[in-house]
Enzyme design. Sequence first.
Site: not given
Length: 620
Positions: A188, A288, A343, A346-347, A350, A596, A602
Site C-alpha cells: 500500500n 462480488s 460483474k 451482476h451489479n 443487484e 419516421r 425513412h
Amino acid sequence: MGVSGCGKTTIGKQLSEKMKLPFFDGDDFHPKKNLDKMEKGIPLNNEDRYPWLNILADNIEEWSQKDGAIIACSALKEKYREILASKNKNIIWIYLSGDQSLIKARIEQRQGHFMNASMLISQFNDLEVPKYGIHADISQSPEKIVNEILANLEPINTSFFGVIGLGVMGRSLSLNIAEKGYALSVYNRITEGEENSVKDFLEEAEDDMKIEGFTDLSEFVDSLERPRKILIMIKAGNAIDQVVEALIPKLSEGDIIIDGGNSHYKDTKRRADYLENKGLNFIGAGISGGEEGARKGPSIMPGGKKDSYQIIAPVLESIAAIGEDGTKCCVYVGPEGAGHFVKMIHNGIEYAEMQLLAEVYSLLSVSKSKEEIKDIFLEWNSGELGSYLLEITANIMTKKEGGEYVLDLILDKAGNKGTGSWSTKAAFDLGTVNTMMASAVFARYVSSFKERRKKLAKEINKNIDLGSYISIEDVKEAYKCARLLNHQQGFEIIRRASESYDWNLSLSDLSRIWTNGCIIRSELMINCISYFKTYDDLFEHPEIIDVLKRGEDAVKSVLIHGLTNRIPLPLFTEANTYWVSMTTERLSANMIQAQRDYFGAHTYQRVDAPENQSFHTNWY
Ligand code: 6PG
C-alpha cells in the site's frame, strides 16, 4: 563480492544461470583511465574507484528496474558498498569468504593466472568484511556454494502472490489468500491518513500467515516469485492505469496483473491489449461479496486469456465461496473484458433487486409496522423467494439506534459508483433492453434531488387515500414476477454481449458462480443453473412463463395500490410495461414507423410483404 581469486565469476555465472538473471563483471565497467592504469600495473586509488563505482551504481539502478542482475565486484570496503547501493537499496550482498592461504593456493593452481602475492595481501588488508548479507564458505565445491546461496535467498524471494491496495476489499482478500497457506506480499502506498495501513494490516493478520508488507513498490515486486501474480484492489479508473504504468518497468515477461475492482470492461480490454504488447498478462476479475464475502469466500468472475487464468486459478479458486452444488464460485468467464462485463451486469441486476425491495418496503409500510414487514420478509426468505438481499433487508427493518429505527434516521438519497449506469449504457450499445436496471439507476438519481423534492412536496400536499387495501399475497406474487423479469433482462444482455463479442459465455456457469458469495445469490439463481442448461432465454422456459402469466393480476393490483397511495413504483411499472409489451403481438410501433417515414422518408416494412422489403408513402 570478495577478494580477487575468491571465485566471484565462477559462482556469479552459475547463480546467473540458476536464477535466470544476467551476469555482469564489475571490472568491465571501469572508465578508460582506470583500464590504462591497470594495464600499466599501477594500483587504483580511491579517486580512481569512486567514478567507477558510481557508474556501476547507475547500472544497478537500471538492472533493478528490470529483473535485477548478478554482479561480481570485489566491493571490499564499506564505503564502496555504500556507493554501489546509493541508487538502489535492494542489493543482496553475497560475501565469498575464505582464508588467505586457500586463495593463494588456488590462484597458484590456475593455469596462466598470475597474481602478485603482495597484491593479495593488500586486498586482505583493505577488506572490511560485511556484517550483513549471505556469507558463503569457499572451501566447499562451487555447486555446494551455489545451492547454499540459493537456499539462503529463498526467504527473500518466495511470496507466491501479491496484493496491491489495502482498502476494505484488499485487506479481506489478502487475509483470505494468506489463510489458504499462500505466501503473500502486500503493498500500500503511503498517503496522508494511510501512513500505517501496511503496519496495521500486518498486526491484523494471524501469526501463522506468511505475509510480507511493503510501502515500496520495487521491493514488493522483487519479493514475488515469477511469473509474478499481482492482484490490484484499488478504486477503478485512472488509478489502475497509474499503478499499471508504475509496475510495467519492474515486471518481467509472463507476469500477470489482475484487476479485481469494478473496472469498465472496455478499459479492461484496452489494458490487456496494451500489456500484451509488452509481454505481460492482464486478467480483469469481477469480485462480488463485499467485505464479508472477500474474507470468507467471494464470487469471482475472471476474464482474459485462459492460459493466464490457469496460472492464477489455484489461488482464486481456493479463496472463492462454495456454490450450491459444492463447486467453487469462480469460473473462467471468457476472453477480453468478459469478466468485468458480467460483474457489471451482476451489479445492474443487484441495483434492480435492491430497488424492488425498497418498493415492496414502501408498499407494505402503508399498513404494516417495521416488525410486521420484517416477519413477512423472513417468511418469504425461507421459501423460493429467498435471497441474500431479502435477508439483509429483513434485518435492516428493525435495527435500532438509541431507541430509534436506523432506517428512519438514514437520509433518502441513494449513492452509486457507476456500474448501474454502465450496465444501462451497455444495453443501448448492444441494442437490447434493460429497463429495470435503468429504472433503478434513475430512481437513485431522482432520490438525490432531495432539496427540490422537499420544495415541490410542500406545494403538492395531495390528499392521499392512505390505507387502500393490498394483499400481502399480491405483493409477494408481483415481487416474484418482477424479479424474474429483472433476471431475464440481465441474462439477456449477457447473452447478447456474448454473441456480439464472440465470448462464448455460459449463462449456466454464471448462475452457478452466483449461487454463493455474491450479492445477488438467491434461490432463483440456483434454479437458473438448470434453466440455462436447457434454454438461453428465461422466456423460453414454460415454468417461468406460467409464473409470469399467473402473476400479471398481482402486478396490476400493486400498481393500482401505488397509484392510489401516490407511491412511486418505477421498477414494478417497468416490469409490467416490459411483460405486457413482450406479450403483445401488435405494438404501436407501426405509428413510429409511419411518423419516421412521414418526416424523413425513412421507409417501413409491411405486414403483407417480406421483411427484407422497404416501403415509402407519399404522405403529403
Ligand atoms: C458486490 C457489489 C459491490 C458494490 C457495488 C455497488 O458485488 O460486492 O456489487 O461491487 O457494492 O460497487 O456499488 P454502488 O451501489 O455504490 O454503485
